[in-house]
Design an enzyme around this catalytic site. Sequence first.
Site, short mmCIF file in Angstrom:
data_model
loop_
_atom_site.label_atom_id
_atom_site.label_comp_id
_atom_site.label_asym_id
_atom_site.label_seq_id
_atom_site.Cartn_x
_atom_site.Cartn_y
_atom_site.Cartn_z
N TYR A 89 91.79 34.88 -36.77
CA TYR A 89 92.72 35.49 -37.80
C TYR A 89 94.32 34.56 -37.28
O TYR A 89 94.83 34.12 -38.26
CB TYR A 89 93.18 36.97 -37.52
CG TYR A 89 94.32 37.38 -38.54
CD1 TYR A 89 94.06 37.55 -39.88
CD2 TYR A 89 95.59 37.71 -38.11
CE1 TYR A 89 95.15 37.92 -40.78
CE2 TYR A 89 96.45 38.21 -39.02
CZ TYR A 89 96.28 38.16 -40.39
OH TYR A 89 97.44 38.69 -41.05
N GLY A 165 102.60 24.48 24.88
CA GLY A 165 103.29 25.06 25.96
C GLY A 165 101.87 25.77 26.88
O GLY A 165 100.83 25.43 26.38
N PRO A 166 102.16 26.32 27.82
CA PRO A 166 101.29 26.78 28.65
C PRO A 166 100.39 27.74 28.24
O PRO A 166 100.83 28.63 27.24
CB PRO A 166 102.08 27.25 30.13
CG PRO A 166 103.39 27.48 29.77
CD PRO A 166 103.92 26.61 28.35
N GLY A 168 98.62 31.34 27.46
CA GLY A 168 99.22 32.89 27.57
C GLY A 168 100.79 33.04 27.35
O GLY A 168 101.21 34.06 27.49
N CYS A 169 101.48 31.72 26.72
CA CYS A 169 102.72 32.08 26.48
C CYS A 169 103.18 32.66 24.93
O CYS A 169 104.35 33.14 24.72
CB CYS A 169 103.52 30.62 26.61
SG CYS A 169 103.24 29.31 25.22
#
Length: 289
Positions: A89, A165-166, A168-169
């Site tokens: 339509y 970075g080191p 565990g930071c």
Amino acid sequence: MPSKEGSGCRRWCFTLNNPTDGEIEFVRSLGPDEFYYAIVGREKGEQGTPHLQGYFHFKNKKRLSALKKLLPRAHFERAKGSDADNEKYCSKEGDVILTLGIVARDGHRAFDGAVAAVMSGRKMKEVAREFPEVYVRHGRGLHNLSLLVGSSPRDFKTEVDVIYGPPGCGKSRWANEQPGTKYYKMRGEWWDGYDGEDVVVLDDFYGWLPYCEMLRLCDRYPHKVPVKGAFVEFTSKRIIITSNKPPETWYKEDCDPKPLFRRFTRVWWYNVDKLEQVRPDFLAHPINY
């Protein structure tokens, strides 16, 4: 008869006489997220009045008041007939200005909706959540369809954040807290499960992806990554790389680090317990150019 406000309806038809250029542009700008199917045609009535004849099949029920906010001058009624009836339509004069989604076959609404979602580039996780029963039955086929047509190639620069970075930071925690969906790339060739997440995380990185692959990942051009049996477009907006080592040490001396640094957007360093963005002039090579 015009619809009463009621509890809302998913399927609406409308007529908008003498549409303005702004109204036509608004209709053309409608996106696929809200619709299973939509079609709008431009016509002229028996008296020569130009008008838009439209049909919206929404994913969620809509009240008349919500539709009036979209097109305040339009006359809306609850639609009769199927999607196919309304498609015929609204397109009878051949001047269709909008079509979204696909016409659903009787009894196949969910399947066709899932296919339309894949065709429009939706992520497979979103398709699975919206059509769980279809995904359980046809997941492999939907994945194959997505691999062929689902995602557009990358045409933007993927941002790259390097944080080192080191141990565990807090580097990994920082990466995890960044906004957006995430894909954690594991060591190895394969990217199984990758679905165009916003962010790719290379955690604890020290050069375990080939150098040429890193250059392609961090660039702005189309790139495909391997999944078992196929390749998928890499389309993530951001890469986060965490490492215990500075980036100039990731690759051997025969790999020039300058092209890789050039692709970095930002470099971060954990100084004691504080995250700091490294000034570009303090880095081994220029970045982000």
